[in-house]
Scaffold this active site. Sequence first.
Site, PDB file in Angstrom:
ATOM      1  N   ASN A   1      19.345   2.835   0.239  1.00 53.67           N
ATOM      2  CA  ASN A   1      18.633   2.680   1.502  1.00 53.67           C
ATOM      3  C   ASN A   1      17.745   2.625   2.428  1.00 53.67           C
ATOM      4  O   ASN A   1      18.253   2.398   3.177  1.00 53.67           O
ATOM      5  CB  ASN A   1      17.903   4.190   0.599  1.00 53.67           C
TER       6      ASN A   1
ATOM      7  N   ASP B   1       0.806  -1.428   0.023  1.00 52.57           N
ATOM      8  CA  ASP B   1       0.053   0.413  -0.203  1.00 52.57           C
ATOM      9  C   ASP B   1       1.109   1.526  -0.098  1.00 52.57           C
ATOM     10  O   ASP B   1       0.477   2.059  -0.709  1.00 52.57           O
ATOM     11  CB  ASP B   1      -0.877   0.225   1.669  1.00 52.57           C
TER      12      ASP B   1
ATOM     13  N   TYR C   1      23.381  -1.130  15.516  1.00 55.39           N
ATOM     14  CA  TYR C   1      23.152  -0.368  14.504  1.00 55.39           C
ATOM     15  C   TYR C   1      24.564   0.381  14.051  1.00 55.39           C
ATOM     16  O   TYR C   1      24.939   0.118  13.310  1.00 55.39           O
ATOM     17  CB  TYR C   1      21.874   0.768  14.883  1.00 55.39           C
TER      18      TYR C   1
ATOM     19  N   VAL D   1      16.124  11.961  11.314  1.00 59.68           N
ATOM     20  CA  VAL D   1      15.681  12.603  10.550  1.00 59.68           C
ATOM     21  C   VAL D   1      14.537  12.151  10.998  1.00 59.68           C
ATOM     22  O   VAL D   1      14.331  11.442  10.897  1.00 59.68           O
ATOM     23  CB  VAL D   1      16.681  12.359   8.713  1.00 59.68           C
TER      24      VAL D   1
ATOM     25  N   ASP E   1      11.757  -8.429  -0.003  1.00 58.70           N
ATOM     26  CA  ASP E   1      12.788  -7.621   1.545  1.00 58.70           C
ATOM     27  C   ASP E   1      14.152  -7.848   1.139  1.00 58.70           C
ATOM     28  O   ASP E   1      14.365  -9.178   0.780  1.00 58.70           O
ATOM     29  CB  ASP E   1      11.834  -9.199   2.621  1.00 58.70           C
ATOM     30  N   VAL E   2      14.472  -7.522   1.646  1.00 53.16           N
ATOM     31  CA  VAL E   2      16.298  -6.743   0.493  1.00 53.16           C
ATOM     32  C   VAL E   2      16.867  -7.574   2.049  1.00 53.16           C
ATOM     33  O   VAL E   2      18.242  -7.997   1.543  1.00 53.16           O
ATOM     34  CB  VAL E   2      16.694  -5.360   0.516  1.00 53.16           C
TER      35      VAL E   2
ATOM     36  N   LYS F   1      26.445   0.432  10.272  1.00 47.36           N
ATOM     37  CA  LYS F   1      26.214   1.541   9.684  1.00 47.36           C
ATOM     38  C   LYS F   1      28.341   1.449   9.143  1.00 47.36           C
ATOM     39  O   LYS F   1      28.383   2.134   8.480  1.00 47.36           O
ATOM     40  CB  LYS F   1      26.192   2.750   9.997  1.00 47.36           C
TER      41      LYS F   1
ATOM     42  N   THR G   1      11.402  10.903  10.634  1.00 45.84           N
ATOM     43  CA  THR G   1      10.579   9.451  10.176  1.00 45.84           C
ATOM     44  C   THR G   1       9.993   8.421  10.932  1.00 45.84           C
ATOM     45  O   THR G   1       9.533   9.224  11.494  1.00 45.84           O
ATOM     46  CB  THR G   1      12.113   9.204   8.825  1.00 45.84           C
TER      47      THR G   1
HETATM   48  P1  NDP Z   1      11.836   4.322   7.429  1.00 47.05           P
HETATM   49  O1  NDP Z   1      11.579   3.333   8.682  1.00 47.05           O
HETATM   50  O2  NDP Z   1      11.014   5.687   7.326  1.00 47.05           O
HETATM   51  O3  NDP Z   1      11.815   3.424   6.582  1.00 47.05           O
HETATM   52  C1  NDP Z   1      12.764   2.362   6.555  1.00 47.05           C
HETATM   53  C2  NDP Z   1      12.387   2.168   4.268  1.00 47.05           C
HETATM   54  O4  NDP Z   1      13.270   1.090   4.731  1.00 47.05           O
HETATM   55  C3  NDP Z   1      11.087   1.748   4.183  1.00 47.05           C
HETATM   56  O5  NDP Z   1      10.605   1.919   3.070  1.00 47.05           O
HETATM   57  C4  NDP Z   1      10.893   0.167   4.674  1.00 47.05           C
HETATM   58  O6  NDP Z   1       9.940  -0.550   3.537  1.00 47.05           O
HETATM   59  C5  NDP Z   1      12.230  -0.321   4.138  1.00 47.05           C
HETATM   60  N1  NDP Z   1      12.697  -1.309   4.296  1.00 47.05           N
HETATM   61  C6  NDP Z   1      13.504  -2.001   5.736  1.00 47.05           C
HETATM   62  N2  NDP Z   1      13.761  -3.117   5.879  1.00 47.05           N
HETATM   63  C7  NDP Z   1      13.175  -3.316   4.435  1.00 47.05           C
HETATM   64  C8  NDP Z   1      13.810  -4.298   3.958  1.00 47.05           C
HETATM   65  N3  NDP Z   1      14.194  -5.949   5.460  1.00 47.05           N
HETATM   66  N4  NDP Z   1      13.423  -4.895   3.250  1.00 47.05           N
HETATM   67  C9  NDP Z   1      12.878  -3.985   2.294  1.00 47.05           C
HETATM   68  N5  NDP Z   1      12.791  -2.636   2.686  1.00 47.05           N
HETATM   69  C10 NDP Z   1      12.778  -2.728   4.285  1.00 47.05           C
HETATM   70  O7  NDP Z   1      12.837   5.050   7.645  1.00 47.05           O
HETATM   71  P2  NDP Z   1      14.032   6.322   6.741  1.00 47.05           P
HETATM   72  O8  NDP Z   1      13.943   6.474   6.132  1.00 47.05           O
HETATM   73  O9  NDP Z   1      14.462   6.732   8.236  1.00 47.05           O
HETATM   74  O10 NDP Z   1      15.649   5.495   7.293  1.00 47.05           O
HETATM   75  C11 NDP Z   1      16.192   4.767   6.141  1.00 47.05           C
HETATM   76  C12 NDP Z   1      17.526   4.949   6.010  1.00 47.05           C
HETATM   77  O11 NDP Z   1      18.452   6.022   5.947  1.00 47.05           O
HETATM   78  C13 NDP Z   1      17.958   4.104   6.893  1.00 47.05           C
HETATM   79  O12 NDP Z   1      18.930   3.023   6.436  1.00 47.05           O
HETATM   80  C14 NDP Z   1      18.530   4.230   8.201  1.00 47.05           C
HETATM   81  O13 NDP Z   1      19.364   3.703   8.722  1.00 47.05           O
HETATM   82  C15 NDP Z   1      19.113   5.644   7.270  1.00 47.05           C
HETATM   83  N6  NDP Z   1      19.364   6.592   9.020  1.00 47.05           N
HETATM   84  C16 NDP Z   1      17.898   7.068   9.319  1.00 47.05           C
HETATM   85  C17 NDP Z   1      17.925   8.573  10.270  1.00 47.05           C
HETATM   86  C18 NDP Z   1      16.495   8.601  10.904  1.00 47.05           C
HETATM   87  O14 NDP Z   1      16.839   9.315  12.344  1.00 47.05           O
HETATM   88  N7  NDP Z   1      15.265   8.322  10.266  1.00 47.05           N
HETATM   89  C19 NDP Z   1      19.543   8.585  10.754  1.00 47.05           C
HETATM   90  C20 NDP Z   1      20.796   8.015   9.866  1.00 47.05           C
HETATM   91  C21 NDP Z   1      20.769   6.813   9.235  1.00 47.05           C
HETATM   92  P3  NDP Z   1       9.173  -1.613   4.150  1.00 47.05           P
HETATM   93  O15 NDP Z   1       8.655  -1.531   5.443  1.00 47.05           O
HETATM   94  O16 NDP Z   1       8.126  -1.242   3.439  1.00 47.05           O
HETATM   95  O17 NDP Z   1       9.389  -2.943   4.534  1.00 47.05           O
END
Ligand code: NDP
Length: 262
Positions: A96, A44, A161, A194, A69-70, A165, A196
Amino acid sequence: MSTFKNFVDKVVLITGSSGGIGAQTAVEFARYGAQVVITGRNADNLSEVAKQCAAVSPKGLKPLEVLADVSKDVDCKRLIDSTISAFKRLDILVNNAGKAIFTPITDPSVLDKYGEVMDTNLRSVVYLTHLSVEHLEKTKGNIINISSIMGLKPLNTGFLYCMSKCALDMFTKCLALELGPKGIRVNAINPGAVRTNFLQVVGYTKEQSDGFYNQRGGQYPVGRVGESIDIANAILFLASDEASFVTGVNFVSDGGALHAPS
Ligand code: NDP
């Protein structure tokens, strides 16, 4: 339109693009002409992001949506195969997708959690990169890995974590050496906090997450935490031809947090 934001005819695959930083990045690449491939586990959310991308795309290009699922090798393979089958090329890979687990070393299930974090944040990147090299060599493309300032700075009970990284940063530097001669650049971005759903995935309530970002923002030199667009802008720059002399870097985008007292 500034010149570095020109991705017409480029095929860009962004993992974790069903939400947060990845979703915003997909929208921005689409806005500047790219054909985007979006992926995640939530169908969705993926459809919603696909609509947003098509709405801003100058030619109304529809993203390719791949449920995957990566942390599963077969899904990574299907993701690259679907991309090449649909568009016959790949120009930019944004690794990402990521997750955090914070837990003490005495946690009885520490090894299971180690596997979960490493498979998502690291193994997937190694495998997707392995699968992408032959395609990126043809396009002289590039890879952006989304790391964190937590790869550069330790956090109490954050070792899973932080290690993932930190290893991603070293992977980035080694791969820049290995793939440079093939014409492929490899860079990492290390965001600070960030805003999110990231913390809610870890188990925070919405209120706790908002409270954390508000409080943390006050400690950042710029007076706020990041927004997804901040990181998307950095990704687009590093992915652009204007960054053609940049490879193997940790591009810190954190409002000065790394150097601020916590
Ligand atoms: P969100 O949790 O908002 O988004 C994470 C995304 O990754 C979603 O689209 C989720 O999709 C996807 N995801 C998670 N696990 C899997 C999986 N096993 N297979 C496929 N997709 C997956 O996180 P952010 O946007 O904040 O984070 C993005 C990146 O930025 C990450 O690598 C995070 O470590 C990094 N980051 C984030 C920070 C923050 O403060 N937000 C700070 C520093 C780094 P779905 O659930 O649909 O699978």
